[in-house]
Every structure is written in structure tokens, then in C-alpha cells.
Design an enzyme around this catalytic site. Structure first.
Site, short mmCIF file in Angstrom:
data_model
loop_
_atom_site.label_atom_id
_atom_site.label_comp_id
_atom_site.label_asym_id
_atom_site.label_seq_id
_atom_site.Cartn_x
_atom_site.Cartn_y
_atom_site.Cartn_z
N PHE A 249 0.78 -0.99 0.23
CA PHE A 249 -0.20 -0.03 0.26
C PHE A 249 0.89 1.36 0.00
O PHE A 249 2.08 1.15 0.29
CB PHE A 249 -0.84 -0.02 1.37
CG PHE A 249 -2.47 -0.03 1.05
CD1 PHE A 249 -2.78 -0.94 0.21
CD2 PHE A 249 -3.32 0.93 1.62
CE1 PHE A 249 -4.27 -1.15 0.00
CE2 PHE A 249 -4.42 0.98 1.46
CZ PHE A 249 -5.05 0.00 0.39
N GLN B 269 -8.29 14.75 3.69
CA GLN B 269 -7.81 13.86 2.71
C GLN B 269 -8.29 13.79 1.44
O GLN B 269 -9.53 13.48 1.20
CB GLN B 269 -7.25 12.68 3.09
CG GLN B 269 -6.69 11.60 2.24
CD GLN B 269 -6.07 10.32 2.62
OE1 GLN B 269 -6.73 9.39 2.86
NE2 GLN B 269 -4.57 10.12 3.07
N HIS C 214 -8.71 11.56 -1.94
CA HIS C 214 -8.01 9.95 -2.11
C HIS C 214 -7.59 10.42 -3.71
O HIS C 214 -8.58 10.83 -4.40
CB HIS C 214 -9.05 9.13 -2.00
CG HIS C 214 -8.58 7.75 -2.14
ND1 HIS C 214 -8.18 7.15 -3.35
CD2 HIS C 214 -8.38 6.89 -1.33
CE1 HIS C 214 -7.64 6.04 -3.23
NE2 HIS C 214 -7.80 5.43 -2.00
N LEU D 238 -15.13 5.18 -4.60
CA LEU D 238 -13.59 5.01 -4.36
C LEU D 238 -13.13 3.65 -5.14
O LEU D 238 -13.77 2.72 -5.20
CB LEU D 238 -13.56 4.55 -2.77
CG LEU D 238 -12.47 4.00 -2.23
CD1 LEU D 238 -11.20 5.19 -2.46
CD2 LEU D 238 -12.30 3.49 -0.78
N GLU E 241 -6.82 2.05 -3.21
CA GLU E 241 -5.15 2.01 -3.40
C GLU E 241 -4.64 0.61 -3.46
O GLU E 241 -3.38 0.41 -4.10
CB GLU E 241 -4.59 2.66 -2.10
CG GLU E 241 -3.23 3.08 -2.31
CD GLU E 241 -2.86 4.02 -1.03
OE1 GLU E 241 -3.62 4.91 -0.84
OE2 GLU E 241 -1.87 3.72 -0.12
N ARG F 95 -0.85 9.44 -0.28
CA ARG F 95 -2.05 9.91 -0.98
C ARG F 95 -1.93 11.29 -1.34
O ARG F 95 -2.23 11.68 -2.43
CB ARG F 95 -3.32 9.58 -0.09
CG ARG F 95 -3.49 8.34 -0.07
CD ARG F 95 -4.91 7.83 0.70
NE ARG F 95 -5.17 6.44 0.68
CZ ARG F 95 -6.04 5.69 1.30
NH1 ARG F 95 -6.56 6.49 2.28
NH2 ARG F 95 -6.36 4.40 1.04
N HIS G 228 -12.33 12.43 0.88
CA HIS G 228 -12.05 11.00 1.38
C HIS G 228 -12.09 11.03 2.90
O HIS G 228 -12.95 10.22 3.46
CB HIS G 228 -10.99 10.29 0.64
CG HIS G 228 -10.86 8.74 1.14
ND1 HIS G 228 -11.70 7.85 0.75
CD2 HIS G 228 -9.77 8.10 1.73
CE1 HIS G 228 -11.56 6.68 1.15
NE2 HIS G 228 -10.39 6.79 1.77
N ARG H 248 -3.29 10.88 6.13
CA ARG H 248 -3.52 9.36 6.34
C ARG H 248 -2.69 8.70 5.78
O ARG H 248 -3.22 8.65 4.37
CB ARG H 248 -4.78 9.29 6.85
CG ARG H 248 -5.10 7.68 7.48
CD ARG H 248 -6.54 7.40 7.83
NE ARG H 248 -7.37 7.25 6.43
CZ ARG H 248 -7.70 6.36 5.62
NH1 ARG H 248 -6.82 5.51 5.66
NH2 ARG H 248 -8.57 6.54 4.97
#
Lengths: 231, 589
Positions: free
Chosen positions: B122, B243, B245, B255, B258, B289, B356, B401
Site C-alpha cells: 500500500f 484527505q 483520495h 472509491l 489504493e 495519498r 475521502h 493518513r
């Protein structure tokens, strides 16, 4: 586009009626849920459940042109006009498109849908081969929208006694789990003429499941396992 | 309705919100034989945890060697040094144990050939403090949140947690000594209020993604708990850090995990160029991100976007082959086919950065206690009040994050808060009387929406707010734009007071719920844009074109926004529990 929407507000209406709405200017790719939002903008008294808008939370199951589905993943262009939208059948109606799902959730809880292991717990994960894990595919993805159970005639007639396809799919999800050690208890709980055996393989459940799951097959597997367990 | 006529229920402990954080906390407390009430405005498995896809980070080391300390380093770096290092150490140390607990609770994690939990790469993950890519994200295909939420709900049924499904929390109850003693809630089905008295109250109401027009969030993510805290006089922390995304479906927002890039997918621009190589030569598509989102925004702004309007980039994964896609990414394949009308086995998915995750929220410590600056210290616990998950700001995510850390956050701090509540209950055995005037205040909030006559609609105001936040408080920010944004949102807040509902019925009146949610959104929108204007630096997700550098000397501090508009600051907790601190360094991927 023409819509006929089931309306019923117990504070005002003696009985339910269908209300017509006509709307234009949809974008290609708009879903039925987008149309319901547009209607609600004009008429804030229309009530329906919704949340994720992408088919994973299971809030917006409804009966769309006679067939249960999720409003958020039903493309408008797939629907014949006038689009008739009603609550899912077989459960008490609270208001408009909102049904009382207590019976449905009760049946879900009744199959004890949690992993049960009697052995002492190791400090690491239980091991499970990819093949064993594959057995859970097509089962664990259930979103509890209720489209299946409320499309099932056996559940309509006996919602208090027949567990219904959604709960039985969950029962099989744990019976099929190599980690679970409550097989005997789970099977015993389903004995009798109603809880499991009211399923007559009508297969409406699998036909309407918005996640493409197959409760009929799961029920068949439980029946087979039960027979094996008896002999 | 007078406060005396309202039905009252008493529980040891009240949890508001039934996502992963609330349910993990409830489970801990129910198993300790506390009498637990969980209030949720939706049936628990509809909570937004259900939509989390890619997985949960823990240094199990099932695929390659790993270490919680490396995870800690990545999280501190990912936070752009705004994360509190004691809480981050706590979270990363606890991670492996908590994944195992979830597995024992029934979560159907994907498996490796040796039977252990499958882990994927990730963004922002490294081995050995910034070295090669790690594979730290434990996954159940790409439906990990669904798998975790359902397992936690199932375990709570077993533990006989008491659920108030489809009850909407209005406001907290307090006494004059500042103890939090439950909440006034509204039964959505009947429209009747209910007072739930409790010795502790835990807020786990999720984030506020509905602030932005295009977002990956559910409609329910309206920041109710954060706004309740703000109304109860608690400042909210770090709200300027929101955030985006990198890979929401272009124009729609759904979404795309990732995990697609973790499995080997990558982004391309209109020239077919794998542009992340220019922005993050080492980590490429698996940079943090904030970095990837900015890169996409720059590509599009500089004319290298794809499509008729050149307004998005492509996420390519067809080279992974049908087997990997069907096995590891079945959910996003469905999503792409339903909403983008492409089958990613054959065609790339059009994507664009999409709102996000709320890094900010209710200030909390690593025990889940809500903490505020008082005369005694900058972080004084409020007795009886807890917050976990996206609504809380511990802060383990700081300014940005890492993917895979939110599912971890909710179970780690849900459990920690549950444990702290159990201790608190031992010392606070009896219910304290609350200040009855709090009920009147809450009822006034409901009563306000019973005014009839002409007024703007809730829908119209929400749309305007979402557009304003997107326009004035998006990926790139400047003082001029933010100042306009503040004015705009202040105006909207004022107009909300004169909005009116047409539907005045009681039974399942969702219009009324949306009106109460709108008030919550408005308060938090203002907090976000005000804090964004005040912070004159670029850090993590907060990118100021007029202040392009991170400024540790002046701005390595958390912001605290009060309901009267005042902003104060408190230091970042740079001292971990046991290991050495990670001092700020330039952040390159």
C-alpha cells in the site's frame, strides 16, 4: 421520465397510494437513487433509506418495476416507464419506501451468525488454506439488504418461522468456514419443518440478489450436510 | 414537549455510532459485562466502515520481513510530522495483535499458500525506515471494511450489546462540573425524542466527507459527533487537513482502492505516460495519498488530463490479468463496471482526486479520552467523554493518513477506549444527575425545524456548501481563495437559520434528519475553511500555493477551533512511548 412511487404516511394517509412524478434532464449513467434524490428535492416528504450510494451498505433495497433491487446500482436507462417503485414486499410498511425490517434481522440473529471456536485460542491467526477460504466466496459478501428474503414466497407466508434466504446464506457461511466448530449446533438449530425446509427452491432469492450471491445453493448445501450429519 | 415528559433510559455506557470504532469499543465493554447502548442513525452494517476496501496495516511480516517500528516510521512520515508519536507507537505496536483478534472474531481475510493472512503493498509503506516497499496491508479481497464491520456486528450480537438502530443523536448531556452524562437522541421511526443517561459517552460517528461535492463517502457522513462536541464547547482539532483520495471514479467519486496500485496498477496521463515516476521516483504510484493527489491535479491543470474535457487520468490494471483482478479486486471491478462502464480487465478506469477522509476531529488521547486545553494542561480529559475513529483526532494521522491505517485506527482505539471506560466505570459507579436545561437546548434544535412558512431548502443549502468547499478549500489553496471561502460559508451558516422544512410529520421523517445533519455540516465546513486560512504553510493534505513549504518552526502544532471562531494551537506530541522520536525531515517518496 415518468415515475410512480409508493406513498404512505401513517399520520396522514388512510391507505397507500401511488404518486406520479415526471422528471427530465438525467445524465447517462444516472441511477434510480439519483432520480429519488431529485424527487425528494421537489417533495421533501418522500422517505426512503440510503447511505453509501454504491451498492455495499444495503440500505436502499426496494421493489423496482416488480423486482427487488438496490436503487443505487439500478441504472435508469435499464428501466421501463413508468418506473414503479414500491417497498420490498412481505414486511410491514413504516412509510413510503421504508419497511420494518425487525423480522428479517431477528431471523439473521437466530442463526447465530458469528464464528464459534471451542478450542483454546492460539496467539496467531487460525490457519486456513486459500482453497478453504475460497469456500466463503459468494457468502461473506452479503450486505443484508433483504432483497432475497422479501422476494421469497416461503418467507412471505412464514416470516416468523422460516429463517429465509439471507439468514440461511449466513448460516452456511459459518458451516462452510474451516475455522468454525459449531456444526452440530448450527444444524440442530435448523431442524424441523420450517426453519430450513420451507425453502422450495423457487430461486427468487438468487434471481434478485444485487451482489450476485446464490442463497438457494447455500440452502441446498445445508440440506446435504444435514443429511450426512444424520447418517 | 417538556423535558420531564421525554422517555429516559439508563445504561452504564453509551456509544454513538456503529461503525468499526463504535462496535469494537462496544464489544470490549459488553464483554466486561458493562451495560452498553449503541445508538446509530442507520442499521449498524450500513455504517461507512462497510465501504473500506483495501485493508488494514499490521507488521505481521507474512509476506516479507516487517516490524511495527518501520510501520511507525512510515506513519510519522506520512503524517508530515503532525502525528502524535506516542499514539502512533501505541497503534503500530498493537496492530498485529488486533488483526489476529479480528481474524479470531471471524473476519474472512484472504490467505497465503501457507494459510496465513494475505498482505498487500500500500502507499507510503517501507521496510527499514524508508527502504524498499513493504507489504503490510491485511486484506479480505477488496472488501476488508465490509468483512470487519460485519464480524464486529456479529460479535456484538453474541455479546448482547443493546442496539438503538435508526436513532439520531441530537446533543450531549452534561452537568455543571463538566461531566458528560449521555445524550438526547431522536427515534427516526417514531419521531420521538429519548434521553439516554450513561456514565460514559463514546462518540464514534465517523467523518464529514459530505462537506465536499465529489466525495467517496456515504450520505450519512455528516460529522454529527464532531459537531455535537463543538456545540458542547469542545474545540475541534486540525480540521484543515482533509484527505483527497487520488483515485475516485472521475466525476462520480466512488472509491477505487489504493490496493489496485498495491497489486501493481498504475496511473497514466493522456500521453500514456506513467507520470508518478516524475513526482515520486522511488515509490512512484505508491507514494502517500497527498502526493499522488497533487500530482494528478497538476497533470490535469497542465493539460495532460484524459477524456473529452481532459479532466481526469487513467488507472491502468489490465496488465494484472483477469485472475488477480477477480481474486483480489472483485469489488472495484464491479464498481468500475457499474459506475464507469468499463471492465478493468480490459480498460483503464478514469479517476480523479476525491474528498475521502477527515484527518481532524475531536481531540482525543491514546485512551480515547476527549482532551481539551484547560488551566491545568493543554490536554485535560473531559470526564465521561470518549471519541474514536474518524471523528476523533488522536492524532495518529496528522496532516495525511496512510492507506490501511484507518481500519487499524478504529479497532486499536475502539478497544483502548473500551478498556479505559471499564476502568472509569469502576471509579464512577453511580449515575450523576445531568443539567436538565441541556434537554431544553436539544429540544430547541428540533423545535427550530418545526417553523413553517417560506425559507430556503435544506437540499439547496447543502449543495451550495459542497460546491463552496470544493471550490474554495480543495487540493490547492491560497489566502485569497480561502478568504472568499470563509465569507461564503459564513453566509451559508447564517442562511441555514432561515431554512425551512415542508415535511412536518413525525414518522420516519428523513427530511428532518437531513436538516439536523445540515447544521452539523455547516459548523464543520466553517471550522475547516477557517483553519485552512489560518495555517500559513503546506503540510500533508493542506497545500498552500502561497506558502509552498512546510514550516516546522512556526507550524508544527495542532490547531484547535472553538465554536466562537477562535483558533488556538497546541504542540505536537513528538515523544513516543518508549522509542526515540522521529525528528522532522524533508518528505520525499
Amino acid at each position: 421520465m415518468r415515475f410512480l412511487i409508493h406513498r404512505y404516511n401513517p399520520e396522514i394517509d388512510k391507505k397507500p397510494h401511488m404518486q406520479e412524478y415526471t422528471l427530465d434532464g438525467f445524465h447517462s449513467g444516472d441511477m434510480l437513487l439519483d432520480a429519488l434524490f431529485r424527487i425528494k428535492e421537489e417533495d421533501d416528504s418522500l422517505s426512503f433509506r440510503r447511505s453509501c450510494g454504491e451498492g455495499v451498505c444495503g440500505s436502499d433495497a426496494m421493489n423496482i418495476n416488480g423486482r427487488n433491487g438496490l436503487a443505487c446500482i439500478t441504472p435508469l436507462k435499464s428501466l421501463k416507464e413508468p418506473v414503479e417503485v414500491r417497498p420490498v414486499p412481505g414486511l410491514p410498511i413504516v412509510r413510503d419506501l421504508v419497511v420494518d425490517m425487525r423480522q428479517f434481522y431477528h431471523q439473521y440473529r437466530s442463526v447465530k451468525p458469528w464464528l464459534t471456536v471451542h478450542d483454546p485460542e492460539p496467539e496467531t491467526e487460525y490457519l486456513q488454506t486459500p482453497e478453504q477460504r475460497d469456500q466463503l466466496d459468494g457468502l461473506y459478501e452479503c450486505i443484508l439488504c433483504g432483497a432475497c428474503s422479501t422476494a421469497c414466497p416461503s418467507f412471505w407466508w412464514n416470516p416468523d418461522k422460516f429463517r429465509g434466504p439471507a439468514a440461511l446464506l449466513q448460516s452456511w457461511r459459518f458451516l462452510a468456514d474451516s475455522r468454525d466448530q459449531a456444526t452440530a449446533e448450527r444444524l440442530e438449530e435448523l431442524e424441523g419443518a420450517y426453519r430450513l425446509f420451507r425453502c422450495h427452491s423457487i430461486m427468487n432469492c438468487m434471481d434478485v440478489c444485487p451482489k450476485g450471491l446464490n442463497p438457494t445453493k447455500a440452502i441446498g448445501n445445508i440440506k446435504k450436510m444435514m443429511l450426512k450429519h444424520l447418517v | 414537549m417538556s423535558a420531564l415528559n421525554i422517555e429516559r433510559r439508563q445504561f452504564d455506557t453509551l456509544v454513538i455510532g456503529a461503525g468499526g470504532g463504535g462496535l469494537r469499543a462496544a464489544l470490549q465493554m459488553a464483554e466486561a459485562e458493562a451495560n452498553v447502548a449503541v445508538v446509530s442513525k442507520v442499521f449498524p452494517t450500513r455504517s461507512h466502515t462497510v465501504a473500506a476496501q483495501g485493508g488494514m496495516n499490521a507488521a505481521l511480516g507474512n509476506v516479507m520481513p516487517d516490524n511495527w517500528h518501520w510501520h511507525m516510521y512510515d506513519t510519522v512520515k506520512g503524517s508530515d510530522y503532525l502525528g502524535d508519536q506516542d499514539a502512533i507507537e501505541y497503534m503500530c505496536r498493537a496492530a498485529s495483535h488486533l488483526v489476529v483478534e479480528l481474524e479470531h472474531a471471524g473476519v474472512p481475510f484472504s490467505r497465503l499458500a501457507n494459510g496465513k493472512i494475505y498482505q498487500r503493498a500500500f502507499g507510503g509503506q517501507s521496510r527499514d525506515f524508508g527502504g524498499e516497499q513493504a507489504a503490510r496491508t491485511c486484506a479480505a479481497a477488496d472488501r476488508t471494511g465490509h468483512a470487519i464491520l460485519h464480524a464486529l456486528y456479529q460479535q456484538n450480537i453474541r455479546a448482547k450489546t443493546h442496539f438503538f438502530d435508526e436513532y439520531f443523536a441530537i446533543d450531549l448531556l452534561k452537568d455543571d462540573d463538566g461531566y458528560i452524562l449521555g445524550a438526547v437522541v431522536l427515534c427516526i421511526e417514531t419521531g420521538e425524542p429519548l434521553i439516554i443517561e450513561a456514565k460514559t459517552t463514546l462518540l464514534a460517528t465517523g467523518g464529514v466527507g459530505q462537506l465536499f461535492r465529489t466525495n467517496t463517502n456515504a450520505r450519512i457522513n455528516t460529522g454529527d459527533g464532531i459537531a455535537m462536541a463543538l456545540r458542547a464547547g469542545i474545540p475541534v482539532q486540525d480540521m484543515e487537513f482533509f484527505q483527497f483520495h487520488p483515485t475516485g471514479i472521475a466525476g462520480k467519486g466512488m472509491l477505487i482502492t489504493e490496493g489496485v496500485r498495491g497489486e501493481g496498477g498504475y496511473l497514466t496521463n493522456k500521453n500514456g505516460e506513467r507520470f508518478m515516476e516524475r513526482y515520486a521516483p522511488h515509490a512512484k504510484d505508491l507514494a502517500s495519498r497527498d502526493v499522488v493527489s497533487r500530482a494528478i491535479a497538476i497533470e490535469v491543470r497542465e493539460g495532460r488530463g484524459c477524456g473529452l474535457n481532459a479532466d481526469h487520468v487513467m488507472l491502468k490494471l489490465d496488465h494484472l490479468g483477469p485472475d488477480v483482478i477477480k481474486k483480489r479486486l472483485p469489488g472495484i471491478r464491479d464498481m468500475a463496471m457499474t459506475f464507469a462502464h468499463v471492465d478493468p480487465i480490459e480498460t483503464a478506469i478514469p479517476v480523479f482526486p476525491t474528498a475521502h477522509y477527515t484527518m481532524g476531529g475531536i481531540p482525543a488521547n491514546r485512551y480515547g479520552q476527549v482532551v481539551v486545553p484547560l488551566a491545568q494542561s493543554a490536554e485535560e480529559p473531559i470526564p465521561g467523554l470518549y471519541a474514536v475513529g474518524e471523528c476523533a483526532c488522536v492524532s495518529v494521522h496528522g496532516a495525511n493518513r496512510l492507506g490501511g491505517n484507518s481500519l487499524l485506527d478504529i479497532v486499536v482505539f475502539g478497544r483502548a477506549a473500551g478498556n479505559h471506560v471499564i476502568e472509569y466505570l469502576k471509579e464512577n459507579r453511580y449515575h450523576r444527575p445531568f443539567n436538565e436545561s441541556m434537554v431544553e437546548e436539544a429540544m430547541k434544535r428540533i423545535g427550530h425545524w418545526q417553523k413553517t412558512g417560506d425559507g430556503e431548502s435544506v437540499d439547496g443549502l447543502r449543495d451550495e456548501l459542497q460546491k463552496a468547499m470544493e471550490q474554495y478549500c480543495g487540493v490547492f489553496r491560497t489566502r485569497d481563495i480561502l478568504s472568499e471561502g470563509v465569507e461564503k460559508v459564513r453566509g451559508l451558516v447564517a442562511r441555514t437559520k432561515d431554512a425551512r422544512l415542508k415535511d412536518q410529520s413525525k414518522v420516519f421523517n428523513t427530511a428532518r434528519i437531513e436538516a439536523l445533519e445540515l447544521e452539523n455540516l455547516m459548523g464543520l465546513g466553517l471550522a475547516t475553511v477557517e483553519c485552512a486560512l489560518a495555517r500559513e504553510e503546506s503540510r500533508g493534505a493542506h497545500s498552500r500555493v502561497d506558502y509552498p513549504e512546510r514550516d516546522d518552526e512556526h507550524w508544527m502544532k495542532h490547531s484547535l477551533y472553538h465554536t466562537d471562531g477562535r483558533i488556538e494551537y497546541k504542540p505536537v506530541r513528538t515523544k513516543p512511548m518508549t522509542v526515540d522520536s522521529f525528528p522532522p525531515k524533508p518528505r520525499v517518496y
